[in-house]
Scaffold this active site. Sequence first.
Site, PDB file in Angstrom:
ATOM      1  N   ILE A 246      19.864 -43.210  30.044  1.00  0.00           N
ATOM      2  CA  ILE A 246      19.646 -43.130  31.490  1.00  0.00           C
ATOM      3  C   ILE A 246      18.137 -42.958  31.645  1.00  0.00           C
ATOM      4  O   ILE A 246      17.596 -41.889  31.360  1.00  0.00           O
ATOM      5  CB  ILE A 246      20.403 -41.961  32.131  1.00  0.00           C
ATOM      6  CG1 ILE A 246      21.906 -42.177  31.995  1.00  0.00           C
ATOM      7  CG2 ILE A 246      20.041 -41.821  33.612  1.00  0.00           C
ATOM      8  CD1 ILE A 246      22.758 -41.077  32.599  1.00  0.00           C
ATOM      9  N   PRO A 247      17.421 -44.006  32.042  1.00  0.00           N
ATOM     10  CA  PRO A 247      15.968 -44.069  31.849  1.00  0.00           C
ATOM     11  C   PRO A 247      15.139 -43.298  32.880  1.00  0.00           C
ATOM     12  O   PRO A 247      14.378 -43.889  33.645  1.00  0.00           O
ATOM     13  CB  PRO A 247      15.684 -45.562  31.901  1.00  0.00           C
ATOM     14  CG  PRO A 247      16.716 -46.086  32.853  1.00  0.00           C
ATOM     15  CD  PRO A 247      17.953 -45.263  32.604  1.00  0.00           C
ATOM     16  N   CYS A 248      15.253 -41.980  32.875  1.00  0.00           N
ATOM     17  CA  CYS A 248      14.428 -41.185  33.786  1.00  0.00           C
ATOM     18  C   CYS A 248      12.946 -41.288  33.425  1.00  0.00           C
ATOM     19  O   CYS A 248      12.084 -40.973  34.253  1.00  0.00           O
ATOM     20  CB  CYS A 248      14.889 -39.727  33.800  1.00  0.00           C
ATOM     21  SG  CYS A 248      14.937 -38.924  32.192  1.00  0.00           S
ATOM     22  N   HIS A 249      12.643 -41.755  32.202  1.00  0.00           N
ATOM     23  CA  HIS A 249      11.243 -41.925  31.819  1.00  0.00           C
ATOM     24  C   HIS A 249      10.570 -43.052  32.594  1.00  0.00           C
ATOM     25  O   HIS A 249       9.342 -43.155  32.600  1.00  0.00           O
ATOM     26  CB  HIS A 249      11.128 -42.193  30.314  1.00  0.00           C
ATOM     27  CG  HIS A 249      11.874 -43.419  29.847  1.00  0.00           C
ATOM     28  ND1 HIS A 249      13.220 -43.406  29.554  1.00  0.00           N
ATOM     29  CD2 HIS A 249      11.460 -44.696  29.641  1.00  0.00           C
ATOM     30  CE1 HIS A 249      13.600 -44.609  29.168  1.00  0.00           C
ATOM     31  NE2 HIS A 249      12.558 -45.417  29.219  1.00  0.00           N
ATOM     32  N   ARG A 250      11.354 -43.898  33.284  1.00  0.00           N
ATOM     33  CA  ARG A 250      10.787 -45.008  34.051  1.00  0.00           C
ATOM     34  C   ARG A 250      10.404 -44.611  35.468  1.00  0.00           C
ATOM     35  O   ARG A 250      10.004 -45.475  36.257  1.00  0.00           O
ATOM     36  CB  ARG A 250      11.776 -46.179  34.092  1.00  0.00           C
ATOM     37  CG  ARG A 250      12.056 -46.777  32.718  1.00  0.00           C
ATOM     38  CD  ARG A 250      13.015 -47.935  32.792  1.00  0.00           C
ATOM     39  NE  ARG A 250      13.524 -48.260  31.462  1.00  0.00           N
ATOM     40  CZ  ARG A 250      14.664 -48.873  31.217  1.00  0.00           C
ATOM     41  NH1 ARG A 250      15.424 -49.247  32.231  1.00  0.00           N
ATOM     42  NH2 ARG A 250      15.054 -49.110  29.990  1.00  0.00           N
TER      43      ARG A 250
END
Length: 287
Positions: A246-250
């Site tokens: 779940i790409p919260c780094h984006r």
Amino acid sequence: MENSQETLNYNRIAKAIAFVQQHYRSQPSLSEIAAHVHVSPDHFQRMFQEWAGVSPKKFLQYIGVNHAKKLLGQQQATLFDTSFALGMSSTSRLHDLFIQVEGMTPAEYKHGGKNLYISYNVYPTIFGDVLIASTVKGVCFVAFETEDIPLEKQLFSNFSQAKFVQQDQPMHQELLAFFKQDWKNLPQIKLHLRGTPFQLKVWEALLKIPTGKLSTYKEIATNIQHEKASRAVGTAIGSNPIAFLIPCHRVIQSSGLISGYRWGTERKSALIGWESALTYHEQNETI
């Protein structure tokens, strides 16, 4: 867990990223960066190229503010439409096509995972050690190692009433495929998430940010139709229990600044740069 060579390399790369971010105004040379991580310039160049697939210079461009602003400037509402998931064969659709989300029942949520049996193990990746945990329904927790909170403590605090067993599972190995550079035949991943309805809505919105692209807290709030809830969106993003997938780094600040990641700003920068490099190579292969 004993460090693997790839974990040792990542630690050096994370240290190099931190050094560059602290001294970006002076534009440190390759020799200066290599000296900071105590390797020769030639060795650092080879190590970095093998890890990231691009040169240190190119990679550092990918994690720079100007590059981030460029990606944010390309954002359009269509990124959150379903069109990009219909027939496109690029890394931009990876997470969106290969991940299915199932929320836990209200009782499971309320009672901290009571009556859940969770299997977990720790694995080396190119971003350091990662803990992967799962129920019979899917992956429920993924966390990178940090200096301040042990991996097992991160898991146990998230599911205070669950029963745990440390063992490998096939779905753990399927998830580890996402950390490899060949993304052409990825498996489908099922997630079993513990969160409020609002959190689940935010996390599902994160899955719609294409690989190699970035978004902002405000854009996420707008796309889940809670335009004035940027702060609440930020809190939900900070509570994301599934690192990387779940790409919260984006999600970054509107200014292009990369900050605010529960598993470390250097790791967030590394993830963004690594995905940008993979996307760049795939796009050029298809031209």
